[in-house]
Design an enzyme around this catalytic site. Structure first.
Site, PDB file in Angstrom:
ATOM      1  N   LYS A 162      36.857  29.679  45.485  1.00  0.00           N
ATOM      2  CA  LYS A 162      37.966  28.113  45.170  1.00  0.00           C
ATOM      3  C   LYS A 162      37.741  27.337  45.837  1.00  0.00           C
ATOM      4  CE  LYS A 162      41.395  29.942  47.773  1.00  0.00           C
ATOM      5  NZ  LYS A 162      42.942  30.937  48.089  1.00  0.00           N
ATOM      6  N   HIS A 175      39.286  36.527  43.693  1.00  0.00           N
ATOM      7  CA  HIS A 175      39.062  38.081  44.567  1.00  0.00           C
ATOM      8  C   HIS A 175      40.302  38.932  44.365  1.00  0.00           C
ATOM      9  CE1 HIS A 175      41.130  36.112  48.397  1.00  0.00           C
ATOM     10  NE2 HIS A 175      41.591  37.647  48.669  1.00  0.00           N
ATOM     11  N   HIS A 228      45.376  33.149  43.321  1.00  0.00           N
ATOM     12  CA  HIS A 228      45.363  34.358  42.727  1.00  0.00           C
ATOM     13  C   HIS A 228      46.903  34.432  42.319  1.00  0.00           C
ATOM     14  CE1 HIS A 228      42.109  33.706  45.424  1.00  0.00           C
ATOM     15  NE2 HIS A 228      43.234  33.530  46.899  1.00  0.00           N
TER      16      HIS A 228
END
Ligand SMILES: O=C1O[C@H](COP(=O)(O)O)[C@@H](O)[C@H](O)[C@H]1O
Length: 453
Positions: free
Chosen positions: A134, A164, A226
């Site tokens: 990203k 992640h 995220h």
């Protein structure tokens, strides 16, 4: 299993602080092929010996990796200098008739389009894997353009867009909690849940990342990617099959059901704020605007909160608030499902009992699920589900590497998924940059503006 990994941008922090420690842990656990070779590439002219010495020193100093494992990792490594935007250089590194390869682009975003064009000349196949970090675009338009470049030049199954958080073990537990237990799924809906909060609050400040962070801010750094991904795991329906495409499709559907924020409501559904000087524990922290590399006129936020509505029968009328901030008094990262109040007759007997909150820790392993009674006074107390509170075994990057080497894209972002996330965040960015939502301030080490959650 893929047996060669080529990292472009290998001189950067990502390689020494995240990728190599993850490789070391996987090596210790015996989970990597003994034949795995890792080629570090960057524009700097340096020898393999010099690169290996640097990685070994970082593994020792920052990841406390034992000497024998350091040696094993270093034996896998070599270094080649290459300009990632030059097709000739990239072809030289990847090689004609190459073995299956994981190509890891650990690059600043501005290099991505030309690096992809250079890579397209190497003939990557579906048995190869291409890892992209990203940020994936900086708004909906640029994300679409990037997807277009990728679609034209590379087969989609080779593309691993990394988030992640999706490879974080504690975040996986949301999937287990919902789908591997009968207990929670029947109450996982608007009939029982009044609101959902997803928070990621850090004591960390800028930590020398002004070059990236000052151009991004909390909304783009954490919420757009995220926290949206964490939300998909709460929102999504059960996948029809446990294959990558089914799993990714239910995540995309979940995002599609999130209403595009209405410009006239963004002032009341979002908060943007920036920290000023303050104290976090014993640490005195300068104001964000006084950090080296920060341009105060950008008005970058270090705290962002966004409440969205969901157009789906399961979640109709349940607001989801995603929020993240730096320079907080204590770290706190969790999903909180706030349940509707207990029935009147129960509250009449136990006045003062709060509605249940199911809290799932995302950084610390815990599941707190409601209220119990304790001691001779039978005082009410929030209780913890012990069995779900074991610490994670591996960091997210170890899982990421292993999944990519095994060509398993289930927990990576598909092109349409990233576009949906931008579709939700784009109007907020526009309202913020148009000055419709004032930038508030909070002293470092104090709670951000807005209600406690
Ligand atoms: O990607 C990012 O994530 C970290 C938080 O995740 P962690 O796994 O490193 O704790 C955040 O601090 C950072 O600003 C952001 O870029």
């Amino acid at each position: 299993m893929i047996e060669r990994m080529v990292i472009f941008g290998a001189s950067g922090d990502l390689t020494s602080r995240l990728l190599m420690p993850a490789v070391a842990q996987l090596t210790e656990a015996g989970l990597l092929s003994p034949g795995l070779r890792i080629v570090g590439c960057a524009s700097t002219d340096r020898s393999t010996e010099d690169f290996c010495a640097h990685i070994a020193a970082e593994l020792k100093e920052h990841a406390a990796v034992p000497a024998a494992t350091r040696d094993a990792v270093v034996r896998m490594l070599s270094y080649q200098s290459a300009d990632v935007t030059s097709a000739e250089d990239v072809r030289r590194v990847i090689g004609e008739d190459h073995p299956d390869t994981l190509v890891y682009l650990a690059l600043p975003p501005f290099l991505l389009p030309s690096a992809l064009s250079a890579l397209a000349t190497t003939g990557l196949r579906t048995s190869d894997a291409l890892a992209i970090e990203k940020p994936f675009g900086s708004d909906l338009t640029s994300a679409r353009q990037l997807n277009e470049i990728l679609r034209l030049q590379l087969p989609e199954p080779t593309i691993f867009r990394i988030d992640h958080f999706l490879s974080n073990e504690l975040i996986h537990r949301v999937i287990a909690l919902r789908f591997l237990n009968r207990i929670f799924e029947p109450i996982w809906n608007a009939m029982h849940v009044e609101r959902v909060d997803i928070s990621w609050l850090e004591t960390l400040t800028l930590e020398g990342r002004a070059r990236y962070y000052d151009g991004a801010g909390a909304l783009k750094d954490m919420v757009q990617n995220h926290l949206m991904e964490v939300m998909t795991l709460v929102l999504m329906e059960t996948p029809a099959r446990l294959d990558a495409d089914s799993f990714r499709s239910v995540r995309v559907e979940a995002l599609r059901s999130v209403a595009t924020p209405l410009p006239e409501r963004i002032r009341s559904t979002s908060v943007r704020a920036r920290y000023t000087a303050g104290r976090i524990g014993s640490r005195q922290v300068p104001s964000y605007v006084d950090e080296p590399g920060v341009d105060p006129s950008r008005n970058t936020e270090t705290y962002a909160s966004l409440t969205v509505e969901v157009n789906h029968p399961r979640w109709a009328g349940v607001p989801f608030t995603l929020r993240s901030g730096k320079a907080q008094p204590v770290p706190s990262a969790e999903i909180a499902l706030h349940f509707r109040p207990l029935p009147r007759y129960v509250l009449d007997r136990w006045p003062g009992v709060e509605p249940n909150v199911l809290r799932l820790g995302l950084k610390e392993p815990y599941v707190r699920l409601g209220t119990t009674l304790n001691g001779p006074e039978r005082t009410t107390q929030s209780c913890q589900l012990e069995a779900c509170s074991t610490p994670p075994q591996f960091p997210a990057y170890a899982h990421l590497i292993l999944q990519m080497l095994n060509n398993q894209p289930m927990l990576f972002i598909r092109g349409d998924e990233v576009e949906e996330a931008w579709r939700i965040v784009d109007p907020v960015m526009k309202a913020w940059s148009g000055g419709n939502v004032p930038l508030q301030e909070y002293a470092a080490g104090t709670a951000p503006p807005g209600p406690a959650r």
